[in-house]
Design a protein around this motif. Structure first.
Motif, short mmCIF file in Angstrom:
data_model
loop_
_atom_site.label_atom_id
_atom_site.label_comp_id
_atom_site.label_asym_id
_atom_site.label_seq_id
_atom_site.Cartn_x
_atom_site.Cartn_y
_atom_site.Cartn_z
N ASN A 141 37.15 0.46 13.28
CA ASN A 141 35.80 -0.03 12.98
C ASN A 141 35.11 -0.48 14.28
N TYR A 142 33.97 0.10 14.54
CA TYR A 142 33.27 -0.16 15.80
C TYR A 142 32.92 -1.65 15.96
N GLN B 99 41.48 6.98 9.88
CA GLN B 99 41.39 5.67 10.55
C GLN B 99 42.51 5.48 11.56
N SER C 281 40.65 -1.28 16.94
CA SER C 281 40.37 -0.99 15.53
C SER C 281 39.49 0.25 15.39
#
Lengths: 127, 183
Positions: free
Chosen positions: B117-118, A20, B115
């Motif tokens: 996260n898309y 991430q 981020s």
């Protein structure tokens, strides 16, 4: 077996966190700052910091045991555990030094022009 | 008539204005069509206007229908001035407070643009667009907005770097404590 599963689960969490963070770094355009060598160096630095903390803790425990006469059994157990941690950390540090040493020449060849060491040469008559 | 330094009884004036408009648009049941007043000549209502300092006392002005749009516009403009004056007098500074709150929110959202996260990233982009529009409405210069976006990027970079170091540190500590192989 059960402990092994837990360790694997924990390691997969670390991997996921790293993935991430690398994705975020890529979106920020700074992914190339975190090469394999750089990560190894971060880990090596962390090991050294942990080692320093362990040494301090060992010195504190030894001082406490000799000066204040606290519960010796408990302190000895702590010391034994600390010794194990210190040995592991030292072993890991050596392993990291070796792998960083292997990675360094390869990384040196791949350094971008802007990051390569510069040599300045002045042309002209000396004053 | 000078409007400078004058105060207007907005609530009363507007109520009267709306009532007058309503009465014109929807004639009462009792009124017969022949009783309806002429649109151009009949007085709609009266506007109460008080001079600043109360020197001249309260004045009543007769309003005609043609004045409705103009008066509603000027009264809302005056109301805005009143709010501004009140906020300055009491040092409330609504605009500055609102701008500061929106700037903080924009900084947070701009950090989420990067981020992993898309969906979070896309929503943050939309939110940042809306907030920057709101900031421009509040009178914030475009340069300041782009400075906020750049600051968000810098802070995110620092956060990512710190995060990677933190994960590395925890990973090696976990390895030391459990004896697990991490390389």
């Amino acid at each position: 077996m059960r402990g092994n599963k837990k360790i694997k689960a924990q390691l997969s969490i670390f991997r996921e966190l790293e993935t991430q963070l690398f994705t975020q770094a890529e979106r920020l355009g700074i992914r190339d700052r975190f090469s394999a060598l750089q990560i190894k160096e971060y880990e090596h630095d962390a090991i050294r910091q942990h080692l320093i903390a362990f040494y301090q803790e060992r010195a504190n425990l030894e001082y406490e045991m000799s000066m204040f006469g606290t519960d010796k059994k408990e302190t000895l157990i702590k010391l034994e555990r600390l010794e194990v941690y210190i040995k592991r950390a030292e072993r890991l540090a050596k392993a990291y030094e070796k792998s960083i040493g292997k990675l360094l020449p390869a990384a040196g060849q791949k350094l971008p022009v802007s990051e390569r060491p510069r040599v300045f040469v002045t042309i002209g008559a000396d004053q | 008539m000078s409007t400078a330094g004058a105060t207007i009884d907005n609530g009363l004036a507007q109520e009267k204005l709306y009532a007058a408009v309503r009465s014109f648009s929807k004639p009462g049941k009792e009124e017969s069509p022949t009783d309806q007043p002429s649109m151009t000549e009949e007085t709609m209502s009266s506007l109460t206007w008080e001079e600043f300092g109360g020197k001249d006392g309260i004045k009543n002005y007769e309003l005609k229908r043609n004045d409705a749009v103009y008066l509603s516009t000027i009264s809302s403009a005056l109301a805005e001035d009143e709010v501004e004056a009140a906020s300055n007098r009491k040092r409330l500074k609504f605009r500055e407070k609102a701008a500061a709150a929106v700037k903080d929110k924009l900084l947070e959202l701009a950090m989420d643009i990067y981020s992993h996260n898309y969906f979070v990233a896309e929503l943050a982009k939309m939110g940042a667009g809306i907030l920057s529009f709101q900031l421009s409405l509040l009178g914030v210069q475009p340069g300041e907005i782009s400075a906020i976006m750049q600051r968000a990027k810098r802070e995110k970079m620092i956060a990512v770097q710190a995060g990677i170091k933190q994960v590395a540190s925890e990973k090696v500590l976990f390895s030391i404590v459990t004896g697990a192989k991490i390389a």
